[in-house]
Write an enzyme that holds these catalytic residues in place. Sequence first.
Site, PDB file in Angstrom:
ATOM      1  N   TRP A   1       1.192  -1.337   0.447  1.00 54.95           N
ATOM      2  CA  TRP A   1      -0.084   0.478   0.099  1.00 54.95           C
ATOM      3  C   TRP A   1       0.863   0.965  -0.338  1.00 54.95           C
ATOM      4  CZ3 TRP A   1      -3.700  -1.430   4.617  1.00 54.95           C
ATOM      5  CH2 TRP A   1      -4.588  -1.964   4.383  1.00 54.95           C
ATOM      6  N   GLU A   2       0.677   2.187  -1.404  1.00 54.61           N
ATOM      7  CA  GLU A   2       1.725   2.911  -1.206  1.00 54.61           C
ATOM      8  C   GLU A   2       1.026   3.981  -0.852  1.00 54.61           C
ATOM      9  OE1 GLU A   2       5.297   2.507  -4.014  1.00 54.61           O
ATOM     10  OE2 GLU A   2       3.873   0.034  -3.728  1.00 54.61           O
TER      11      GLU A   2
END
Length: 334
Positions: free
Chosen positions: A138-139
Amino acid sequence: MQSSFLSVWRLCFMVVMLAGSCCCRTLKPTRYPLFTHKPFLLAWNAPTQNCEPQYRVPLNLSVFDVVASPNEGLVGQKLTIFYKTRLGLYPYYTDKGVAINGGLPQLASLRDHLAKMPEGLDRYIPEHRSEGLAVIDWEEWRPQWVRNWGAKDIYRNVSCSMIAQKNVHWTADQVEGVAQEEFEASAKQFMLETLRTAKSLRPNRLWGYYLYPDCYNYYKNSLKDYTGRCPNVEISRNDQLDWLWEESTALYPSIYLDPMLRSSEQARQFARNRIVEGMRLASVGQGLARPVFVYAQPFYRGGMQMMSKVKLGGAEWELCCDKRAIHTSIVKSI
């Protein structure tokens, strides 16, 4: 093959990581290795399964302990990456500013997110007791307010806008203070509960977030006087994430290199300091240290230029191998 395949994917490989000589004495023992008699894990994680049947390019991957692909159709692998659409209902904004699943962690339904997680887990890790690695990639936002800069500013701006609309007479500092508090509390709860639920449903997997930890030891414009050291302010911010390190069962930092660092002493220092910081944080909390899996790739960032000389491993690292602090390492494909 290069035009239709490599232009889309950057192939990545794993390098062995050892403890830095400056911190070996403070490291705690890590847990038993994933595979018997394999204290160091080498993994290949790139979508190369069609290279031979479609392009007649055979790849000898026998040196790797784990060979996995991030392709959506391949499930039940020893290494599984959960991108933002593969696990629960991750809140984020698209590049065009469209809110998905509420956009902000404080607007997302944590209950609905956790309720949907089993669907993704059943699809990608169907065997409940299987061992292996599980990486949450998750960026879109970071749990610390101050680290949401650049394109991630939208999470701070929208958070402030919501507070300002409800408190029209507040000063900008008052608005930002409350917005930061709400964002960070929700982000922390979202990431923690995701880890807890994942570990409860797939307890034999090593769970952690991709790119955590990071120490932002990037260079600015020039390599002059660049030491690769993690800035003190970033080390302090990493210490504030002790809740994340303690809940994770593995850490997944990255040592991807920019072309500017090619074949340089600075490249070695860039990677070394990131790994040492990861191993430092792996020992946070009680019990055994978490294994550290280091993402690397044979290309420089932003293109397909192969590394001309990779200064990793052996004496060039000037590292010590402490039998009490064996850690492992991994790869990443994007």
